[in-house]
Design a protein around this motif. Structure first.
Motif, short mmCIF file in Angstrom:
data_model
loop_
_atom_site.label_atom_id
_atom_site.label_comp_id
_atom_site.label_asym_id
_atom_site.label_seq_id
_atom_site.Cartn_x
_atom_site.Cartn_y
_atom_site.Cartn_z
N GLN A 53 -4.33 8.11 -12.91
CA GLN A 53 -4.02 8.27 -14.34
C GLN A 53 -3.03 9.40 -14.53
OE1 GLN A 53 -7.42 8.77 -16.84
NE2 GLN A 53 -6.25 8.78 -18.72
N SER A 54 -1.92 9.09 -15.16
CA SER A 54 -0.87 10.08 -15.39
C SER A 54 -1.11 10.80 -16.71
CB SER A 54 0.50 9.40 -15.42
OG SER A 54 1.50 10.29 -15.88
N PRO A 55 -0.82 12.10 -16.78
CA PRO A 55 -0.94 12.79 -18.06
C PRO A 55 0.05 12.23 -19.07
CG PRO A 55 0.21 14.16 -16.46
CD PRO A 55 -0.32 12.97 -15.71
N ILE A 56 -0.34 12.24 -20.31
CA ILE A 56 0.53 11.75 -21.38
C ILE A 56 1.26 12.93 -22.01
CG2 ILE A 56 0.63 10.56 -23.60
CD1 ILE A 56 -0.08 8.77 -21.21
N LEU A 57 2.58 12.85 -22.01
CA LEU A 57 3.41 13.89 -22.60
C LEU A 57 3.77 13.49 -24.02
CD1 LEU A 57 5.83 14.38 -19.57
CD2 LEU A 57 3.68 15.57 -20.02
N GLU A 58 3.43 14.35 -24.98
CA GLU A 58 3.73 14.07 -26.38
C GLU A 58 5.01 14.80 -26.80
OE1 GLU A 58 -0.74 13.38 -28.23
OE2 GLU A 58 0.16 15.38 -28.32
N ILE A 59 5.97 14.04 -27.29
CA ILE A 59 7.22 14.60 -27.80
C ILE A 59 7.09 14.78 -29.31
CG2 ILE A 59 9.73 14.37 -27.90
CD1 ILE A 59 8.54 14.54 -25.08
N VAL A 60 7.37 15.96 -29.80
CA VAL A 60 7.23 16.24 -31.23
C VAL A 60 8.57 16.64 -31.83
CG1 VAL A 60 4.80 16.92 -31.12
CG2 VAL A 60 6.58 18.64 -30.75
N ALA A 61 8.70 16.37 -33.12
CA ALA A 61 9.79 16.94 -33.92
C ALA A 61 9.20 18.16 -34.62
CB ALA A 61 10.30 15.92 -34.93
N VAL A 62 9.91 19.27 -34.58
CA VAL A 62 9.41 20.52 -35.16
C VAL A 62 10.47 21.09 -36.09
CG1 VAL A 62 8.52 22.83 -34.67
CG2 VAL A 62 8.10 20.97 -33.05
N TRP A 63 10.04 21.54 -37.26
CA TRP A 63 10.95 22.14 -38.23
C TRP A 63 10.22 23.23 -39.01
CZ3 TRP A 63 8.49 17.57 -38.51
CH2 TRP A 63 7.69 17.31 -39.62
N ARG A 64 10.97 24.06 -39.69
CA ARG A 64 10.38 25.13 -40.50
C ARG A 64 9.83 24.55 -41.81
NH1 ARG A 64 11.63 30.60 -39.55
NH2 ARG A 64 11.18 30.93 -41.76
N LYS A 65 8.67 25.01 -42.21
CA LYS A 65 8.07 24.54 -43.45
C LYS A 65 8.91 24.92 -44.67
CE LYS A 65 3.27 24.77 -41.80
NZ LYS A 65 1.96 25.42 -41.97
N ASP A 66 9.65 26.03 -44.57
CA ASP A 66 10.42 26.50 -45.72
C ASP A 66 11.84 25.94 -45.76
OD1 ASP A 66 11.49 27.86 -43.60
OD2 ASP A 66 11.20 29.86 -44.42
N ASN A 67 12.15 25.03 -44.86
CA ASN A 67 13.47 24.39 -44.87
C ASN A 67 13.45 23.25 -45.89
OD1 ASN A 67 15.90 23.05 -44.37
ND2 ASN A 67 15.80 23.38 -42.16
N GLU A 68 14.12 23.45 -47.02
CA GLU A 68 14.10 22.48 -48.11
C GLU A 68 15.32 21.57 -48.12
OE1 GLU A 68 13.62 24.78 -51.64
OE2 GLU A 68 11.54 25.35 -51.18
N SER A 69 16.05 21.56 -47.02
CA SER A 69 17.25 20.72 -46.95
C SER A 69 16.92 19.25 -47.20
CB SER A 69 17.90 20.87 -45.56
OG SER A 69 18.85 19.84 -45.34
N ILE A 70 17.62 18.66 -48.15
CA ILE A 70 17.43 17.24 -48.45
C ILE A 70 17.83 16.39 -47.25
CG2 ILE A 70 18.19 15.32 -49.91
CD1 ILE A 70 18.49 17.31 -52.19
N LEU A 71 18.88 16.84 -46.55
CA LEU A 71 19.34 16.09 -45.38
C LEU A 71 18.27 16.09 -44.29
CD1 LEU A 71 21.86 14.53 -44.52
CD2 LEU A 71 22.63 16.57 -43.35
N SER B 267 10.70 12.97 -6.50
CA SER B 267 10.42 13.77 -7.69
C SER B 267 9.38 13.10 -8.57
CB SER B 267 11.71 13.99 -8.50
OG SER B 267 11.50 14.95 -9.52
N LEU B 268 8.83 13.90 -9.46
CA LEU B 268 7.97 13.42 -10.55
C LEU B 268 8.63 13.84 -11.85
CD1 LEU B 268 4.43 14.43 -9.21
CD2 LEU B 268 5.23 12.10 -9.61
N LEU B 269 8.93 12.86 -12.69
CA LEU B 269 9.67 13.15 -13.92
C LEU B 269 9.12 12.32 -15.08
CD1 LEU B 269 13.33 13.18 -12.55
CD2 LEU B 269 11.96 15.16 -13.22
N PRO B 270 9.40 12.73 -16.32
CA PRO B 270 9.00 11.92 -17.48
C PRO B 270 9.62 10.53 -17.42
CG PRO B 270 9.62 14.13 -18.18
CD PRO B 270 10.00 14.02 -16.73
N ALA B 271 8.89 9.55 -17.91
CA ALA B 271 9.28 8.15 -17.76
C ALA B 271 10.61 7.80 -18.42
CB ALA B 271 8.18 7.25 -18.32
N ASN B 272 11.10 8.67 -19.34
CA ASN B 272 12.37 8.35 -19.99
C ASN B 272 13.54 8.27 -19.01
OD1 ASN B 272 14.10 11.03 -20.06
ND2 ASN B 272 11.98 11.62 -20.48
#
Length: 303
Positions: free
Chosen positions: A274-292, A252-257
């Motif tokens: 040369q292996s492609p670089i996979l970018e992991i992102v955190a995504v959230w809503r701009k209108d989410n005003e949660s302090i947590l 198999s070919l899988l992400p290095a994690n």
């Protein structure tokens, strides 16, 4: 004309305390304030009410009829105000004490444990709800405000057809692809392997309908080496893929994690090209005003 709008809650508290403590000196000591200050506050209150609360300031203190009714209402007002504040604080805490997080295998097998550890140390009462799901499902749940933040590969967000202006994101980490081989594979002793030598191998890969972008990058990488992978079997879960590879069903070919899983019966090897670089992102809503949520995102910055 009464000046009731100039009355503050402390004046109500002082009037109630004066009647209950039965004396200016005793009340001033109880409230830890100056006796003259208390006298001025009570006088000011009666002036604004335009009626006397107390028949006399001498003990035993007696209330006027209007004063008796006023103190009863004043107690209700203070009790209701206190209950309202407590209720609002509970609602506020409830809002802060849970966070819904969408995750994929890459974040789960890499830096997520460290993020959770640091966040839990800062907010031990917070309930952290983790939902492992494909990127497209995370994106839809973010749209419908069913999760607060999602973790997945960046190109999955870029490849969606719908307007993504409602989202904000940040890159969390980057990883490459690795080759996964059975322990006794003929190439297992090599540290770096050229993809070209794998053209005739049988591959175990994630299904395209679940991990389309990952499969797209795997197919593209193999195409650059002159072949299309011969897919013997597909499996939705990474753990299943590793089990099939360990059983000699293919490679198999899988992400290095996946190297963090330390699965018996398989070895992980670097791709010579040369292996492609996979970018992991955190995504959230701009209108989410949660302090947590904002605190959680700050912990991500600290990892």
């Amino acid at each position: 004309m009464s000046r009731w709008h100039e009355i503050d809650l402390l004046q109500l508290k002082y009037a109630i305390a004066l009647y209950e403590q039965q004396g200016l000196t005793k009340t001033a000591e109880y409230l830890n304030i100056d006796k003259a200050f208390l006298t001025r506050k009570i006088t000011s209150l009666e002036k604004r009410l335009q009626f006397k609360i107390f028949k006399t300031k001498k003990t035993p203190l007696k209330l006027t009829d209007a004063g008796k009714e006023f103190l009863n209402i004043a107690r209700q007002i203070l009790n209701q105000f206190e209950q309202t504040i407590e209720l609002c604080q509970q609602l506020n805490r409830a809002e802060k004490e849970h966070i819904n997080i969408g995750i994929n295998i890459s974040i789960a097998n890499s830096i997520l444990p460290e993020i959770i550890r640091k966040f839990h140390a800062q907010f031990p009462a917070a309930e952290i709800m983790l939902y492992e799901m494909p990127s497209y499902e995370q994106i839809e749940k973010l749209r419908h405000q069913e999760i607060d933040v999602g973790f997945f590969h960046r190109h999955n967000l870029e490849n969606t057809q719908r307007n993504n202006d409602v989202f904000d994101s940040k890159i969390i980490f980057k990883e490459k692809l690795v080759i996964v081989l059975p322990l006794k594979h003929r190439f297992a002793k090599q540290t770096h392997i050229s993809l070209k030598t794998l053209a005739n191998e049988q591959f175990i890969l994630p299904p395209e309908h679940l991990l389309h972008s990952l499969r797209e990058q795997i197919n593209s990488l193999c195409k650059e080496s002159g072949f299309q992978p011969k897919v013997k079997q597909e499996a939705a879960w990474i753990s299943t893929i590793l089990s099939l590879v360990a059983g000699g069903m293919g490679i198999s070919l899988l992400p290095a994690n996946v190297e963090n899983l330390q699965r018996n019966g398989v070895v992980y090897r670097d791709i010579q090209e040369q292996s492609p670089i996979l970018e992991i992102v955190a995504v959230w809503r701009k209108d989410n005003e949660s302090i947590l949520l904002q605190s959680f995102l700050q912990e991500i910055e600290n990892v």
